[in-house]
Design an enzyme around this catalytic site. Sequence first.
Site, PDB file in Angstrom:
ATOM      1  CE1 TYR A 155      16.873 -27.742   3.918  1.00  0.00           C
ATOM      2  CE2 TYR A 155      15.488 -29.488   3.012  1.00  0.00           C
ATOM      3  CZ  TYR A 155      15.997 -28.204   2.947  1.00  0.00           C
ATOM      4  OH  TYR A 155      15.635 -27.377   1.903  1.00  0.00           O
ATOM      5  CE  LYS A 159      14.478 -25.187   4.497  1.00  0.00           C
ATOM      6  NZ  LYS A 159      14.596 -23.713   4.390  1.00  0.00           N
TER       7      LYS A 159
END
Length: 307
Positions: A155, A159
Amino acid sequence: MSLNGKVAIVTGSGRGLGLAYAQELARQGASVVINDVDAQTAADAVATIEADGGKAVAVVAPVGSTETAKQLVQTAVDSFGGLDILVTNAGVLRDTVLWKMSDEDFDLVINVHLRGTFTCVREAATYMRENGVAGRIITIGSPTGQRGNFGQTNYGAAKAGIVGMVRTWALELKKAGITANAVIPVAATAMTATVPYFAAAVEADAKGEPMPEFFRKEIGFGNASDVSGLIAFLASDEAAAITGQAIGVGGDRLQVWSHPEPAVTEYRDGGWTFDALVEQSALLTGNVQSVGEKFPALPAELQPAQA
């Protein structure tokens, strides 16, 4: 309404933050393409917008592939006559520490968040450039991508990569009048609902009660509606001069994240050999930058109940 006549796509907008973004864009006058992997969820989202007087259609497909990106843009054009705004919100989580993360866990999160953002933006930007649309690209980042977070290798990488792409797109799309920005939301979601630190805020939100001021002000933590206003603003003509930015929002707080800049710069004739680095190691050890988010201690009255 500031977005009258505009057409928007919001990926991952069947529920949660994505739905809030879509609803606010519709409230401001935009026609919206809803996207979700579940047909009933997507249909329910469309119904909420139509019940409020807005216009929406749904595309039921997983984000990541070029085929889904093409379908989203084509649906916007076929249903509403064009495309002005893209919000890339779709995402999944597969959290675990590095040594337990499987290839599948890593690839799925990267495919949906990072590749899904890339394919959708590529398709939308191509349409906008070919049709002379001074469009708005709004991607969704995360504090994890800015600072790192335990158990979120996949993640965090996705991002951080999204913000890196936004800075590049701001340069590439400037001549076409297309802006590209990343929003860094901090809000009550399915992910934060499992974090004990946020328990009092999440519980209040679930009951429809105001969140404690500590969370809204000290942490900048709120609900989906606290984020959706920034999404609509960045989609509007008023934000034409804002591009390449990472903007945080949550609760009562708004933040403009700085771009990475050197914390210290030193020069040495002949370059930095191993021996020179040993001799002057304080240049590095004395300027180590922090990682992860640092939250203040919870007030006693907001401490989670002990089991």
